[in-house]
Design an enzyme around this catalytic site. Structure first.
Site, PDB file in Angstrom:
ATOM      1  N   LYS A  57      17.856   8.162 -28.790  1.00  0.00           N
ATOM      2  CA  LYS A  57      18.432   7.010 -28.087  1.00  0.00           C
ATOM      3  C   LYS A  57      18.420   5.783 -28.995  1.00  0.00           C
ATOM      4  CE  LYS A  57      16.762   3.656 -24.669  1.00  0.00           C
ATOM      5  NZ  LYS A  57      15.877   3.434 -23.517  1.00  0.00           N
ATOM      6  N   THR A  58      19.507   5.025 -28.966  1.00  0.00           N
ATOM      7  CA  THR A  58      19.537   3.742 -29.665  1.00  0.00           C
ATOM      8  C   THR A  58      20.432   2.761 -28.922  1.00  0.00           C
ATOM      9  OG1 THR A  58      19.932   2.607 -31.766  1.00  0.00           O
ATOM     10  CG2 THR A  58      21.483   4.352 -31.198  1.00  0.00           C
ATOM     11  N   HIS A  59      20.092   1.481 -29.055  1.00  0.00           N
ATOM     12  CA  HIS A  59      20.968   0.416 -28.551  1.00  0.00           C
ATOM     13  C   HIS A  59      21.623  -0.338 -29.715  1.00  0.00           C
ATOM     14  CE1 HIS A  59      19.805   1.104 -24.482  1.00  0.00           C
ATOM     15  NE2 HIS A  59      18.601   0.606 -24.582  1.00  0.00           N
ATOM     16  N   SER A 113      22.328  -5.833 -14.160  1.00  0.00           N
ATOM     17  CA  SER A 113      21.231  -4.905 -14.419  1.00  0.00           C
ATOM     18  C   SER A 113      20.258  -5.470 -15.461  1.00  0.00           C
ATOM     19  CB  SER A 113      21.801  -3.568 -14.886  1.00  0.00           C
ATOM     20  OG  SER A 113      20.787  -2.593 -14.962  1.00  0.00           O
ATOM     21  N   TYR A 138      30.666   4.826 -17.922  1.00  0.00           N
ATOM     22  CA  TYR A 138      29.771   4.917 -16.758  1.00  0.00           C
ATOM     23  C   TYR A 138      30.585   5.080 -15.473  1.00  0.00           C
ATOM     24  CZ  TYR A 138      26.058   3.364 -13.516  1.00  0.00           C
ATOM     25  OH  TYR A 138      25.136   3.277 -12.493  1.00  0.00           O
ATOM     26  N   SER A 161      21.643  13.329 -10.138  1.00  0.00           N
ATOM     27  CA  SER A 161      22.146  12.365  -9.151  1.00  0.00           C
ATOM     28  C   SER A 161      21.197  11.164  -9.138  1.00  0.00           C
ATOM     29  CB  SER A 161      22.201  12.991  -7.760  1.00  0.00           C
ATOM     30  OG  SER A 161      20.883  13.167  -7.251  1.00  0.00           O
ATOM     31  N   MET A 189      17.043  11.227  -9.673  1.00  0.00           N
ATOM     32  CA  MET A 189      16.436  10.573 -10.833  1.00  0.00           C
ATOM     33  C   MET A 189      15.524   9.421 -10.420  1.00  0.00           C
ATOM     34  SD  MET A 189      19.380  10.766 -13.796  1.00  0.00           S
ATOM     35  CE  MET A 189      18.381   9.864 -14.976  1.00  0.00           C
ATOM     36  N   ARG A 249      17.486   0.947 -10.012  1.00  0.00           N
ATOM     37  CA  ARG A 249      17.665  -0.062  -8.968  1.00  0.00           C
ATOM     38  C   ARG A 249      18.717   0.354  -7.936  1.00  0.00           C
ATOM     39  NH1 ARG A 249      20.221  -4.808  -8.080  1.00  0.00           N
ATOM     40  NH2 ARG A 249      21.660  -4.293  -9.766  1.00  0.00           N
ATOM     41  N   LYS A 250      19.982   0.458  -8.370  1.00  0.00           N
ATOM     42  CA  LYS A 250      21.057   0.829  -7.432  1.00  0.00           C
ATOM     43  C   LYS A 250      21.935   1.951  -7.948  1.00  0.00           C
ATOM     44  CE  LYS A 250      21.753  -3.277  -4.560  1.00  0.00           C
ATOM     45  NZ  LYS A 250      22.729  -4.316  -4.159  1.00  0.00           N
TER      46      LYS A 250
END
Length: 296
Positions: free
Chosen positions: A107-109, A139, A194, A229, A233, A258-259
């Protein structure tokens, strides 16, 4: 001169190679830059709060051939280490990855220009997930509220202003997504939205399976859809980050999961804020072919 609240805001971040980044990450940057990729590494790249954990779990399930038990054995941040993440106490993405067996999911941002050169040299496959800017800003705001080593984000409109100016970790959302989008003409890079995953997860899971060179089956796809889903998660300790101590991530303030919806920005943006955001967005994205949906 900075006022005291501004000084507090920048206590944890610094300008680094054109983006704002965590001081702790910068301190150990040499280890990131010198990182040695392996040809079968898979990179999952995204701007923060864009669905990285979701797509990571989908990929883990593909690698595990639908074995839920295998994916639940350890926390997502151990199965998919965060490359540049480092602090003096407990987190060391590079070390985790060096000790891992192949094939590794990473993982990377980071934007493409800051990704260690060896990933490009070894021609590693990469998946980039992108989410609309307004939902990312919402978020990210809640993330600031609940994660240690983050300053008070101020009011939501104040935070959105910082987001628009790239004064948040990893800098400008606009620059980040445009630079990955430009790279996505490379067949080794898969660009996923997404919003597309929210709208038709089956279609996107099949796309991922084919990209990773695996054989799809209805049973595998069904298992992946069920296990990844939002509700599954959110309730799964190996994906909801409850394995991290409260002093790092205080989920009483706001849950990490969160949502998990598209369009939550409508509950946070006023008409005036939305208008100024849209105007700025059009200026920043002018000339780019990247199109994102703000609702589905």
């Amino acid at each position: 001169m900075m006022d005291s609240s501004e000084h507090d805001y920048y206590e944890y971040f610094d300008e680094f190679r054109g983006i704002l980044l965590y001081k702790q990450f910068i301190k150990y940057w040499d280890n990131v830059e010198a990182f040695q990729a392996r040809p079968d590494d898979l990179v999952i790249a995204a701007y923060p709060k864009s669905g990285t954990t979701w797509i990571s779990e989908v990929v883990c399930m593909i690698y595990a051939e639908g074995d839920v038990k295998k994916c639940r054995q350890d926390a997502i941040f151990n199965r998919v280490p965060f490359l540049e993440c480092r602090n003096d106490k407990m987190m060391n993405g590079v070390k985790q990855l060096e000790e891992m067996n192949s094939p590794r999911i990473i993982k990377t941002h980071l934007p493409p220009r800051l990704l260690p050169a060896s990933f490009w040299e070894k021609r590693c496959k990469m998946i980039c997930i992108c989410r609309n800017a307004k939902d990312v800003a919402v978020s990210y705001y809640y993330f600031f509220l609940m994660v240690a080593n983050h300053p008070d984000p101020g009011s939501f409109p104040e935070f959105v202003e910082k987001f628009m100016q790239g004064q948040v970790p990893y800098g400008s959302w606009y620059d980040h997504v445009k630079s990955w989008w430009e790279k996505s003409t490379d067949p080794r890079i898969l660009f996923i939205f997404y919003e597309d995953m929210k709208e038709d997860i089956r279609k996107e899971v099949l796309k991922l399976i084919h990209f990773l060179g695996r054989k799809p089956s209805e049973e595998l796809v069904d298992k992946i859809i069920k296990h990844t889903s939002f509700q599954e998660m959110k309730n799964n300790p190996s994906t909801n980050y409850t394995m991290l101590p409260e002093e790092i991530m205080n989920q009483k303030v706001s849950p990490f999961m969160r949502k998990g919806i598209s369009g939550d920005w409508k509950n946070h943006f006023t008409v005036a804020l939305n208008e100024s955001f849209d105007k700025h967005y059009q200026q920043q994205m002018k000339g780019s072919t990247l199109q994102l949906r703000t609702e589905i």
